[in-house]
Motif scaffolding. Structure first.
Motif, PDB file in Angstrom:
ATOM      1  N   VAL A  46      89.971 -34.348   3.787  1.00 13.50           N
ATOM      2  CA  VAL A  46      88.957 -34.948   4.668  1.00 13.50           C
ATOM      3  C   VAL A  46      88.770 -34.076   5.911  1.00 13.50           C
ATOM      4  CG1 VAL A  46      88.467 -36.922   6.163  1.00 13.50           C
ATOM      5  CG2 VAL A  46      89.255 -37.295   3.831  1.00 13.50           C
ATOM      6  N   ILE A  47      89.867 -33.567   6.461  1.00 12.04           N
ATOM      7  CA  ILE A  47      89.769 -32.662   7.614  1.00 12.04           C
ATOM      8  C   ILE A  47      88.995 -31.408   7.220  1.00 12.04           C
ATOM      9  CG2 ILE A  47      91.109 -31.172   9.156  1.00 12.04           C
ATOM     10  CD1 ILE A  47      93.250 -33.404   9.183  1.00 12.04           C
ATOM     11  N   CYS A  48      89.237 -30.907   6.016  1.00 14.54           N
ATOM     12  CA  CYS A  48      88.521 -29.721   5.534  1.00 14.54           C
ATOM     13  C   CYS A  48      87.019 -29.999   5.420  1.00 14.54           C
ATOM     14  CB  CYS A  48      89.106 -29.292   4.188  1.00 14.54           C
ATOM     15  SG  CYS A  48      88.696 -27.617   3.688  1.00 14.54           S
ATOM     16  N   LEU A  49      86.670 -31.191   4.930  1.00 16.22           N
ATOM     17  CA  LEU A  49      85.246 -31.571   4.860  1.00 16.22           C
ATOM     18  C   LEU A  49      84.622 -31.644   6.250  1.00 16.22           C
ATOM     19  CD1 LEU A  49      85.198 -34.328   2.117  1.00 16.22           C
ATOM     20  CD2 LEU A  49      83.842 -32.243   2.142  1.00 16.22           C
ATOM     21  N   VAL A  50      85.313 -32.249   7.189  1.00 18.37           N
ATOM     22  CA  VAL A  50      84.811 -32.351   8.563  1.00 18.37           C
ATOM     23  C   VAL A  50      84.651 -30.954   9.164  1.00 18.37           C
ATOM     24  CG1 VAL A  50      85.378 -33.165  10.890  1.00 18.37           C
ATOM     25  CG2 VAL A  50      85.682 -34.674   8.929  1.00 18.37           C
ATOM     26  N   CYS A  51      85.620 -30.079   8.890  1.00 12.54           N
ATOM     27  CA  CYS A  51      85.545 -28.702   9.394  1.00 12.54           C
ATOM     28  C   CYS A  51      84.314 -27.987   8.858  1.00 12.54           C
ATOM     29  CB  CYS A  51      86.801 -27.918   9.016  1.00 12.54           C
ATOM     30  SG  CYS A  51      88.262 -28.396   9.944  1.00 12.54           S
ATOM     31  N   SER A  52      83.958 -28.254   7.608  1.00 12.69           N
ATOM     32  CA  SER A  52      82.781 -27.578   7.045  1.00 12.69           C
ATOM     33  C   SER A  52      81.513 -27.948   7.821  1.00 12.69           C
ATOM     34  CB  SER A  52      82.622 -27.911   5.559  1.00 12.69           C
ATOM     35  OG  SER A  52      82.200 -29.242   5.359  1.00 12.69           O
ATOM     36  N   PHE A  53      81.399 -29.195   8.248  1.00 12.09           N
ATOM     37  CA  PHE A  53      80.213 -29.594   9.005  1.00 12.09           C
ATOM     38  C   PHE A  53      80.249 -29.069  10.443  1.00 12.09           C
ATOM     39  CE2 PHE A  53      80.130 -32.706   5.545  1.00 12.09           C
ATOM     40  CZ  PHE A  53      78.841 -32.466   5.095  1.00 12.09           C
ATOM     41  N   ILE A  54      81.434 -28.992  11.028  1.00 12.54           N
ATOM     42  CA  ILE A  54      81.544 -28.419  12.368  1.00 12.54           C
ATOM     43  C   ILE A  54      81.167 -26.938  12.333  1.00 12.54           C
ATOM     44  CG2 ILE A  54      83.177 -27.790  14.192  1.00 12.54           C
ATOM     45  CD1 ILE A  54      84.624 -30.445  13.605  1.00 12.54           C
ATOM     46  N   ILE A  55      81.689 -26.221  11.335  1.00  9.93           N
ATOM     47  CA  ILE A  55      81.370 -24.795  11.196  1.00  9.93           C
ATOM     48  C   ILE A  55      79.884 -24.602  10.933  1.00  9.93           C
ATOM     49  CG2 ILE A  55      81.780 -22.714   9.828  1.00  9.93           C
ATOM     50  CD1 ILE A  55      84.602 -23.844   9.262  1.00  9.93           C
ATOM     51  N   LEU A  56      79.291 -25.510  10.178  1.00 10.22           N
ATOM     52  CA  LEU A  56      77.859 -25.423   9.888  1.00 10.22           C
ATOM     53  C   LEU A  56      77.046 -25.382  11.177  1.00 10.22           C
ATOM     54  CD1 LEU A  56      75.752 -25.565   7.526  1.00 10.22           C
ATOM     55  CD2 LEU A  56      75.714 -28.019   7.920  1.00 10.22           C
ATOM     56  N   PHE A  57      77.383 -26.246  12.127  1.00 10.98           N
ATOM     57  CA  PHE A  57      76.644 -26.274  13.390  1.00 10.98           C
ATOM     58  C   PHE A  57      77.030 -25.121  14.307  1.00 10.98           C
ATOM     59  CE2 PHE A  57      75.800 -30.602  12.032  1.00 10.98           C
ATOM     60  CZ  PHE A  57      74.458 -30.724  12.351  1.00 10.98           C
ATOM     61  N   ILE A  58      78.283 -24.643  14.210  1.00 10.11           N
ATOM     62  CA  ILE A  58      78.701 -23.512  15.038  1.00 10.11           C
ATOM     63  C   ILE A  58      78.001 -22.241  14.589  1.00 10.11           C
ATOM     64  CG2 ILE A  58      80.645 -21.982  15.575  1.00 10.11           C
ATOM     65  CD1 ILE A  58      82.436 -24.447  15.623  1.00 10.11           C
ATOM     66  N   GLU A  59      77.946 -22.017  13.291  1.00  9.29           N
ATOM     67  CA  GLU A  59      77.450 -20.740  12.771  1.00  9.29           C
ATOM     68  C   GLU A  59      75.942 -20.682  12.579  1.00  9.29           C
ATOM     69  OE1 GLU A  59      79.083 -18.224  12.893  1.00  9.29           O
ATOM     70  OE2 GLU A  59      81.163 -18.879  12.803  1.00  9.29           O
ATOM     71  N   ILE A  60      75.299 -21.814  12.452  1.00  7.76           N
ATOM     72  CA  ILE A  60      73.842 -21.822  12.263  1.00  7.76           C
ATOM     73  C   ILE A  60      73.220 -22.585  13.429  1.00  7.76           C
ATOM     74  CG2 ILE A  60      71.957 -22.370  10.674  1.00  7.76           C
ATOM     75  CD1 ILE A  60      74.060 -22.308   8.414  1.00  7.76           C
ATOM     76  N   PRO A  61      72.982 -21.884  14.540  1.00  9.51           N
ATOM     77  CA  PRO A  61      72.504 -22.554  15.756  1.00  9.51           C
ATOM     78  C   PRO A  61      71.132 -23.196  15.601  1.00  9.51           C
ATOM     79  CG  PRO A  61      72.417 -20.169  16.009  1.00  9.51           C
ATOM     80  CD  PRO A  61      73.114 -20.444  14.717  1.00  9.51           C
ATOM     81  N   LEU A  62      70.406 -22.787  14.623  1.00 10.64           N
ATOM     82  CA  LEU A  62      69.095 -23.366  14.358  1.00 10.64           C
ATOM     83  C   LEU A  62      69.204 -24.863  14.062  1.00 10.64           C
ATOM     84  CD1 LEU A  62      66.095 -22.687  13.886  1.00 10.64           C
ATOM     85  CD2 LEU A  62      66.670 -22.216  11.519  1.00 10.64           C
TER      86      LEU A  62
END
Length: 148
Positions: A46-62
């Motif tokens: 679950v932490i890994c899933l949450v991390c994927s969404f956090i990284i999504l917003f960090i890496e794709i500022p659009l």
């Protein structure tokens, strides 16, 4: 600048950003794949899933301009605009996934390795004094402003 030119620029923040995109895919897939364990591994998935969404917003500022998010979430994501802060968040995420080995060795190790690799790239960019350069393909360097 094309994608090939970005990779030839030898800027480690570009390498870190594209490794981060790989982390999004891996963390999402491995989080779902490991969620079916019936022990503490569920927590790490679950932490890994949450991390994927956090990284999504960090890496794709659009996405911060497109998706309706709260002001608190936006300010949290904007803390990671420097190479050192990105290296720190990736290192923390990697350590959390490495801790999953305590209970059982699962495929979450792959996520831990790639997260660590992204942290290393961002740390190298910081040590070499390279400023953060976002990939144009991922919405950096003025692409987000062109949409408005």
């Amino acid at each position: 600048m094309t994608l090939a030119e970005e990779f030839r620029s030898r800027n480690f923040s570009i390498y870190g950003q594209w490794t981060g995109v790989l982390c999004i895919i891996l963390c999402f897939a491995l989080g779902i794949a490991n969620i079916f364990h019936f022990n503490i591994i569920i927590l790490f998935s679950v932490i890994c899933l949450v991390c994927s969404f956090i990284i999504l917003f960090i890496e794709i500022p659009l996405l911060l301009r497109i998706c309706p998010t709260s002001a608190g979430f936006d300010s949290f994501i904007r803390k990671f605009e420097t190479n050192y802060m990105r290296a720190a968040i990736y290192l923390v995420m990697s350590i959390i996934q490495w801790l999953s080995i305590i209970k059982d060795a699962t495929s979450l190790i792959a996520a831990a390795i790639v997260l660590l690799l992204a942290a290393i790239f961002y740390a190298l960019a910081g040590v070499k004094g390279q400023g953060f350069v976002g990939s144009k393909t991922l919405g950096g360097q003025g692409v987000a402003q062109m949409i408005i």
